[in-house]
Structure formats: C-alpha cells, structure tokens
Design a protein around this motif. Sequence first.
Motif, short mmCIF file in Angstrom:
data_model
loop_
_atom_site.label_atom_id
_atom_site.label_comp_id
_atom_site.label_asym_id
_atom_site.label_seq_id
_atom_site.Cartn_x
_atom_site.Cartn_y
_atom_site.Cartn_z
N VAL A 1 -29.30 17.09 28.26
CA VAL A 1 -28.27 17.79 27.50
C VAL A 1 -28.91 18.35 26.24
N THR B 1 -27.84 19.95 22.79
CA THR B 1 -26.63 20.00 21.98
C THR B 1 -26.96 20.50 20.58
N GLY B 2 -25.93 20.82 19.83
CA GLY B 2 -26.13 21.22 18.44
C GLY B 2 -26.70 22.61 18.26
N THR C 1 -21.83 25.12 22.15
CA THR C 1 -22.89 24.48 21.36
C THR C 1 -23.76 23.56 22.18
N ALA C 2 -23.42 23.38 23.48
CA ALA C 2 -24.16 22.40 24.28
C ALA C 2 -24.27 22.88 25.72
N ASP D 1 -18.22 19.71 22.37
CA ASP D 1 -18.32 18.26 22.28
C ASP D 1 -18.10 17.58 23.63
N ALA E 1 -21.45 17.39 25.32
CA ALA E 1 -22.30 16.37 24.69
C ALA E 1 -21.85 14.97 25.09
N THR F 1 -23.27 12.66 28.33
CA THR F 1 -24.54 11.97 28.39
C THR F 1 -24.36 10.53 28.86
N VAL G 1 -31.44 13.69 25.60
CA VAL G 1 -30.66 14.53 24.70
C VAL G 1 -31.60 15.21 23.71
N ASP H 1 -31.57 17.84 20.40
CA ASP H 1 -30.78 18.49 19.35
C ASP H 1 -31.40 19.85 19.06
#
Length: 569
Positions: free
Chosen positions: A9, A11-12, A40-41, A55, A58, A61, A67, A69
């Motif tokens: 994943v 993310t951010g 965003t992910a 979200d 995210a 997971t 993960v 970032d």
Amino acid sequence: MNTPEPDLVITGGTVPVLPVPGAAAGFGAATQHDDVADATAVAITGGRITAVGGDEVAALTGRGTEVVDAAGGAILPGFNDAHLHFVASAYARYCLAPLGAARDWDGVVALLDALEPGPDGWIRAHGWDGAVLGDGGAERLAHVRPDAPVVAYDQTGHQLLLNRAAMDRLGLHAAEDVAGGTVSRAADGTPTGHFADAAMGLAGAGIPELPQERLRDAVLRHQADLHALGITSLTEPGLGPGGASLLSGACTASALELLADLAVSGDLTLRITALMLFSGTGGATAEATRRGLASELPRLLEGRGIDPLQLRIGGVKVFADGTPRSGSAWMSDTYRTPCGHHHGHLVIAGDTDAERVEELNGIIAAIHEAGLQAGVHATGDAATAAVVDAIAAANAAAPRDARHYIIHGAFADDDALRRLGEHRIGYSTNPAIRSAAGRLMLDVLGGERFARHQPLASALAAGVPANIASDAPVTSPDWRHSVIAAATRDTTAGPGGNDDERLPLRTALALMTGTPAWQDHAERDKGGVAPGQLADLCVLAGPLPEDPRQLLQIPTALTVSGGRIVYRR
C-alpha cells in the motif's frame, strides 16, 4: 470494500487525474475517474492495483502488507517511453567513449587521443554533433590515432566517422554509393570516412560486435537507470539484421535474444515492446521486408514462456526518410541542407520519388498483411504524407486495428493531422529533440515552419492518438525533459511564450503514460492508476508543480513494476 489483503500500500500521496486525450474516440488507457481525483492511497495485490482511494484504502493493510509513505508526492502511472533505443542507450552510456562535451573538432581529437583501444583493438566513441562542431570532421579524424581503428558515431545515430586506420581495416577506400545512404567523398572521389544513413552499413558489417556479457551488464545497469527515473515501460524501436550498421551491432537480433534471456531469468523488470529492423537507416525494400517476415526473427520469443506484457515483438521499424540536419528529411518545400537548399527525399530504395513511394507502399502492405504493426520513421511533411497514404491503403485493403504509427512526424500540416486522426494512425514525436535543436532547426527550416515543428496540440485537437518519447540516446531518457518541452515549447532558440502548440502539464504526462499504452495494444493493462491495471507506478518526491519547469527539482522517490519495488530513493 471487499478487497484482499494487499501486498503493498502506498499512502500519503496524491493521485492526479491525467486526462487521457482522445479517450472519447476510443483510444487511450484506463484512468482515474473524477470521484478519486483527491485519492491519497493505492493498494496492490498480486502485481495489480486493487484499490485507489483515501483512508479506506490505507485501512486495508494487514500483517503481510508493506506500507510506503509517499509523503505528499504525486503517485503517477509508470512512465512509458514510446521510442527509447534501450540497448543502444545502454551501449552508448556504458560501452562507448562520450564525445558530447567537445565544443570543436580539436576537442574531439583530444578526447580520442586520450582513449585506450578495447581488447579487440578498436576505439569506439559516440556523441559528436555536427550542429555544434560544424564541418570538417572527416578531415580532422582521418589522421587521428594511426595506431588504432576509430569509429565515432554522431548524436543522432544517423552518421559515423572513421579514421584512416579503420578505413584500411574495413577496406572502404573504394566504397561505392549505397541506396538510401551517403558516402561523403573528397574532390578526387575517394571516401572521406563520413558515412550517413544506409551507408553506415558499409562500416557496421566489419566492425566487431562487443562480447555479449559486456552488453548484458550495460543493459542491466541502464535498466536500473531508467527505473530510477520512474520508467517502467518502453518501445525498443529497431532490433534485427538492419541494426548491424548501428553502434557496432548493438541493435542486431542478438540484442533481442539477450532481452529474451533476461525475461526468462526474471532479470528483465522493464516492460518492452520491440520492433524488428530488417533494413538499416535507409535502403529498405518490400522484398527485404517479406524475407524478414518469413525468417525466424518474428518467432524468436515463442515457446520460452515469456509474458507478452513483459516482452513482446510488436511490429517492424521502417526508415522512410532521414533527418533535417543531414538533409535527408523529405519536405514539400526546400530547406537548408549540408549541400544547399533541397527538398530531401525518401531513403527507401528506388531511383525516383515515384519508385520510392511505390516501394514504401509495398513495405507497409507486407507488414500489415503479416498482422504486425508498422512504426515508420518520417520527419519531413512529404514523407509523413506518403506514409499516411500507404497505411490508409493497407487498412482499406484489409481493415483491422493495426495501430500503425508515425515516428517523429516533425512536420505535419493540418490535412495530414486530419488524416492521421481519421485513420487512427499513431503519432509518436520528440519534444526534447525540438527543444535541444531549436536554434539549429530555426536556421534550417525558417521561422514559419519551425513554429509548426511537432504540432502536438493541433494533433490532439484532430483526434490523433499522439504520444511523446525521448528517442534516447539522441536525447536524455529523463521523461521530465520531454514533458517540460511539450508543456512549455521552450527551445534553445527562445522560450515558448504563448505558443499555441503548448500542452497542459497533465496532458503532457498522459502522453508519456496513457497514450503509449494504446500504441502497445495494452491500454487495458497499463497507463493509468486504477483498479485492475498493472501495478506500474512512479511516485515523485513532491506534488505536481504549477510551473512544469519545476519538475527538474522533483526527483522520483519510488518506482514499482508489477507490484515489485524496483527503485527506492
């Protein structure tokens, strides 16, 4: 959300929507919808994207999920350079001495004087630019390094120079003219050591190839270079018997065999669509094309268990004409060539324009009938029009979704663009070349024609499935230079200002991600950031800038190919 536990994943980050041009007309890759514009992910499972969102992605997971970032960086489709001479670029970068730093012929001589011959006794170099250095190269290099044969390839790949020792070794002091090529001659008629287009084959036939292991090492090192830029796919435009004249045989069928071996071993992480090259940079015939199509080369990958999304033979590369700077681009109006003002001509075999056009039609028909794609090098407007005619005729005789395309197509008028769109003929051109050669091209072409050089905005308005590519090693493989040049139209002749052919930044990005996937017949699998697509991604170290030029300050932070992290900054 019923989604399996992801392998990875990211993310951010931010997932910009890239408006794939022409999608309404039925071409272009899958892309994000408006409802994920603020995503965003991205979640990845089994090598494909399984979710794009915020979200809730995210939160998918699990214990086995890696993960990453993105720290606010843009999450883009992996870049797909639709015209990158991969093996030649690797060869030029890691096997040839660079000459691009020389500002005059004295500098070239000094660089060559400092080199040690290779194990086979040859000195090989690359990167001299006649536009920078001026005339006189053949005379200066003739007497350099009497102790070793020297071959020096120019930046475009369409010319080479040999010293006297190389001319002796290859027996070329009485070389005859070659259809589709140029053998430069002194006042007494003897060759000077300068060979262009098809005539390069006279030298290439005798220059020994480098050991395969050395080329393999160069290819793997360059694959890492491209991943560090965020490139995950490319078109390798020309490997086969016609590549013997290019860079000491770096573009022959053995290079395609090397790529196949890397695919089988799992070491090939780039996705490559290869075009076969049956004739060199000039002198192609329909008969040679038919012989090539009947040879074993088109079936070289069969029976080896190679995923066609990793490596495939897509079609055939054809050189219809040459380049403006060598005077071999075929234009409807005269332009300044090294020999004065001329129209140029096709480099296809034939004694007259009519004969060469007829031969071109036969070449395209043979490729089309074989069920393959034709990628045709055509820079001049007359050459482009002739290729469009040939493709339209082939499609009319046997309609199919061939996706033949024009390579470079630097000079296409409104009628040509209309017909490209009408017949769904692809258009792959090179803004970074225009940017770097601007001052020279302005002088060669004149202001009015230069203003219409590579008219990408007009092409998109006409419904043409266009993309942009680097043509490395002619230019840098860094996609940012191509995107910036397309978005700004800045050149060495001056800033782009209010040039009508400028593209919005996101459109330029789509032309190096989504539309190249169409060219590859792979828009359902790559080119976008959407569920179901291959997990080929480029994560930048920051968001997309307002000013395209600022891309040069934003490096690639992460590159993912098929769900596998192949570069991490």
